[in-house]
Design a protein around this motif. Structure first.
Motif, PDB file in Angstrom:
ATOM      1  N   LEU A  85       1.598   4.044  -2.976  1.00  0.00           N
ATOM      2  CA  LEU A  85       1.370   5.477  -2.791  1.00  0.00           C
ATOM      3  C   LEU A  85       2.604   6.305  -3.120  1.00  0.00           C
ATOM      4  CD1 LEU A  85      -0.727   5.822   0.499  1.00  0.00           C
ATOM      5  CD2 LEU A  85      -1.474   6.183  -1.843  1.00  0.00           C
ATOM      6  N   SER A  86       3.789   5.711  -2.919  1.00  0.00           N
ATOM      7  CA  SER A  86       5.032   6.463  -3.132  1.00  0.00           C
ATOM      8  C   SER A  86       5.372   6.655  -4.604  1.00  0.00           C
ATOM      9  CB  SER A  86       6.199   5.748  -2.436  1.00  0.00           C
ATOM     10  OG  SER A  86       6.516   4.532  -3.121  1.00  0.00           O
ATOM     11  N   ASN A 118      -5.529  -1.960  -4.236  1.00  0.00           N
ATOM     12  CA  ASN A 118      -5.366  -1.193  -5.476  1.00  0.00           C
ATOM     13  C   ASN A 118      -6.429  -0.109  -5.623  1.00  0.00           C
ATOM     14  OD1 ASN A 118      -3.195  -2.760  -6.111  1.00  0.00           O
ATOM     15  ND2 ASN A 118      -4.311  -4.104  -7.485  1.00  0.00           N
ATOM     16  N   SER A 135       5.069   7.886  -8.388  1.00  0.00           N
ATOM     17  CA  SER A 135       4.548   9.089  -9.037  1.00  0.00           C
ATOM     18  C   SER A 135       3.948   8.754 -10.398  1.00  0.00           C
ATOM     19  CB  SER A 135       5.674  10.108  -9.226  1.00  0.00           C
ATOM     20  OG  SER A 135       6.695   9.570 -10.065  1.00  0.00           O
ATOM     21  N   PHE A 186       0.830  -1.205   0.000  1.00  0.00           N
ATOM     22  CA  PHE A 186       0.000   0.000   0.000  1.00  0.00           C
ATOM     23  C   PHE A 186       0.867   1.258   0.000  1.00  0.00           C
ATOM     24  CE2 PHE A 186      -2.145   3.317   2.533  1.00  0.00           C
ATOM     25  CZ  PHE A 186      -3.213   3.588   1.679  1.00  0.00           C
ATOM     26  N   ALA A 227      -7.848   1.481  -3.140  1.00  0.00           N
ATOM     27  CA  ALA A 227      -7.455   2.548  -2.218  1.00  0.00           C
ATOM     28  C   ALA A 227      -6.330   3.397  -2.809  1.00  0.00           C
ATOM     29  CB  ALA A 227      -7.018   1.942  -0.881  1.00  0.00           C
ATOM     30  N   VAL A 228      -5.297   2.748  -3.337  1.00  0.00           N
ATOM     31  CA  VAL A 228      -4.184   3.482  -3.944  1.00  0.00           C
ATOM     32  C   VAL A 228      -4.666   4.265  -5.171  1.00  0.00           C
ATOM     33  CG1 VAL A 228      -1.952   3.247  -5.118  1.00  0.00           C
ATOM     34  CG2 VAL A 228      -2.444   1.870  -3.097  1.00  0.00           C
ATOM     35  N   ARG A 236      -7.668   5.455  -5.879  1.00  0.00           N
ATOM     36  CA  ARG A 236      -8.469   6.634  -5.539  1.00  0.00           C
ATOM     37  C   ARG A 236      -7.581   7.772  -5.033  1.00  0.00           C
ATOM     38  NH1 ARG A 236     -11.067   4.172  -8.239  1.00  0.00           N
ATOM     39  NH2 ARG A 236     -13.179   3.327  -7.999  1.00  0.00           N
ATOM     40  N   LEU A 237      -6.599   7.446  -4.224  1.00  0.00           N
ATOM     41  CA  LEU A 237      -5.727   8.486  -3.674  1.00  0.00           C
ATOM     42  C   LEU A 237      -4.816   9.101  -4.738  1.00  0.00           C
ATOM     43  CD1 LEU A 237      -4.794   6.732  -0.303  1.00  0.00           C
ATOM     44  CD2 LEU A 237      -6.176   8.805  -0.571  1.00  0.00           C
ATOM     45  N   LYS A 238      -4.506   8.335  -5.790  1.00  0.00           N
ATOM     46  CA  LYS A 238      -3.588   8.826  -6.817  1.00  0.00           C
ATOM     47  C   LYS A 238      -4.302   9.179  -8.128  1.00  0.00           C
ATOM     48  CE  LYS A 238       0.594   7.427  -6.961  1.00  0.00           C
ATOM     49  NZ  LYS A 238       1.171   8.499  -6.140  1.00  0.00           N
ATOM     50  N   GLY A 239      -5.625   9.010  -8.177  1.00  0.00           N
ATOM     51  CA  GLY A 239      -6.353   9.325  -9.390  1.00  0.00           C
ATOM     52  C   GLY A 239      -6.052   8.378 -10.533  1.00  0.00           C
TER      53      GLY A 239
END
Length: 419
Positions: A107-108, A128, A110, A103, A130-131, A133-136
């Motif tokens: 997130l890390s 996936n 780019s 996770f 969750a990641v 949604r947070l990263k678009g």
């Protein structure tokens, strides 16, 4: 123009030597060829450790071994440590560690535009989403096995609150992913009603690399003590995981029944049922069953060519939840199959219209064994028919299931999602 980045998140990838790894190795290379930037988030090799492959793709520790890095044909691969612990508690700790670290590693990263991952496990889809949604980023979940159905039908999961929890998680993953792919019409019809929007579900089968798997002539150097030349023997082979998904009782029955005839069986691989099989071979003095360790992938076309017939005896409890990818590789090498399975299963659905397999669908063990025995008696005098069956399968695979054709379907889906 900046390249779109695809994150492949899979529990297995090169240099691990399992079918899911081979599948996603090829997908990663196809995405790269199509102009995408590809990065892989996976585990350290722990299913089938092939030391020669690890030497070609060495893993470099980062942050004192919290995770590792490697390079697969110019693709960056991040490995979270995993091992095959005997202790259930240690396996659970490793599983949780993989999820948490995956996770944060996800997130890390780019500029991730899309995340794709195969089941199992089901929880990888949740991570996936969750990641994503947070990263678009868009998310594709690939259903290789249906959970929790796989566990409940096998009898490994009976605690009703846990089943309900997993059913809710399954529907969450399906309905919050941007697209879901599955590999078979039976799988598709099983899960399609679990979607709020059925348009999210796409049928894209697995495939075979027809450049690796193709008909070959066995060279003299191939033969050894495990695979001696036996031109007068009807040779049957199973190569893959020796586990609970297979039914081993019909094999033992056939070996006993044809003990004094020119029929021999090879079982190649590793798995939790290997010890049981070896014990039964010793107990009943079945010299016509040869249990052989896992063999490297580059040797598989010759191994497939060595046998006259390849058998897959599916466990009745699990034959509806999986599709053995070895079916494609056997057909690509122009060899016929002997399959025992129910008649409403993915493997039956795929093979029934074709003329490349003998299908045994009897339900009871006694009826199944008797049908297999009668068929084997017939094949001993009609061995030439097996060659013609193999050619039928070869032609079909070349036309419909080559790596080039199927991976392009994934490329089209990704391009559609990223428009």
């Amino acid at each position: 123009m900046e390249k779109k980045k695809i994150l492949i998140h899979s529990i297995a990838f090169s240099p691990d030597g399992v079918s899911t790894a081979y599948l996603y190795n090829d997908l990663a290379l196809r995405f790269k060829e199509e102009g995408f930037e590809v990065v892989v988030l996976t585990t350290t090799p722990h299913y089938n450790r092939v030391e020669s492959e690890i030497e070609k793709q060495p893993l470099r520790p980062k942050f004192f071994g919290f995770f590792y890095l490697s390079d697969y044909n110019g693709i960056n691969v991040i490995h979270v440590p995993q091992k095959k612990f005997k202790s259930a508690m240690l396996r659970m700790v490793g599983f949780v560690y993989w999820h948490i670290l995956s996770f944060f590693l996800g997130l890390s990263m780019s500029r991730v535009s899309l995340i794709i991952s195969p089941s199992p496990p089901l929880t990888i889809g949740f991570i996936n989403i969750a990641v994503g949604r947070l990263k678009g980023a868009k998310v594709i979940y690939n259903v290789q096995e249906i959970y929790p159905d796989f566990l409940t039908n096998q009898g490994k999961l009976t605690f009703k609150p846990a089943i309900k929890l997993l059913e809710h998680l399954e529907r969450f993953v399906y309905n919050h992913s941007d697209a879901v792919t599955t590999i078979d019409k039976v799988f598709y019809s099983t899960i399609v009603n679990r979607f709020e929007d059925r348009r999210k579900l796409h049928l894209i089968p697995n495939f075979v690399d027809t450049k690796i798997y193709s008909p070959v002539i066995i060279e003299k150097e191939f033969f050894d003590e495990n695979f001696p030349p036996k031109p007068d023997v009807l040779k049957l082979m199973y190569a893959g995981n020796i586990g609970h998904a297979q039914d081993w009782e019909p094999l033992l029955y056939l070996a006993k029944r044809f003990k004094d005839k020119k029929v021999e069986f090879w079982v190649i691989g590793e798995g939790v049922m290997k010890t049981y099989l070896q014990e039964q071979v010793k107990l009943h003095d079945l010299a016509n069953i040869h249990v052989v360790p896992y063999q490297q992938r580059n040797k598989m076309p010759s191994l497939i060519a060595y046998a006259d017939l390849h058998f897959i005896f599916m466990s009745p409890k699990m034959d509806g939840q999986g599709f053995p990818s070895k079916v494609y590789t056997i057909m690509a090498c122009a060899k016929p199959l002997l399959v025992s399975s129910g008649n409403c299963t993915p493997i039956y659905n795929f093979l029934q219209p074709l003329a490349c397999a003998h299908l045994i669908t009897e339900n009871s063990l006694d009826e199944k064994c008797e049908a297999l025995g009668s068929l084997m008696e017939k094949l001993l005098v009609e061995k030439e028919s097996l060659r013609l069956m193999g050619l039928e399968g070869y032609e079909y695979i070349q036309k419909e299931y080559s790596k080039e054709k199927v991976t392009f379907k994934y490329v089209q889906l990704i391009q559609q999602l990223l428009k």
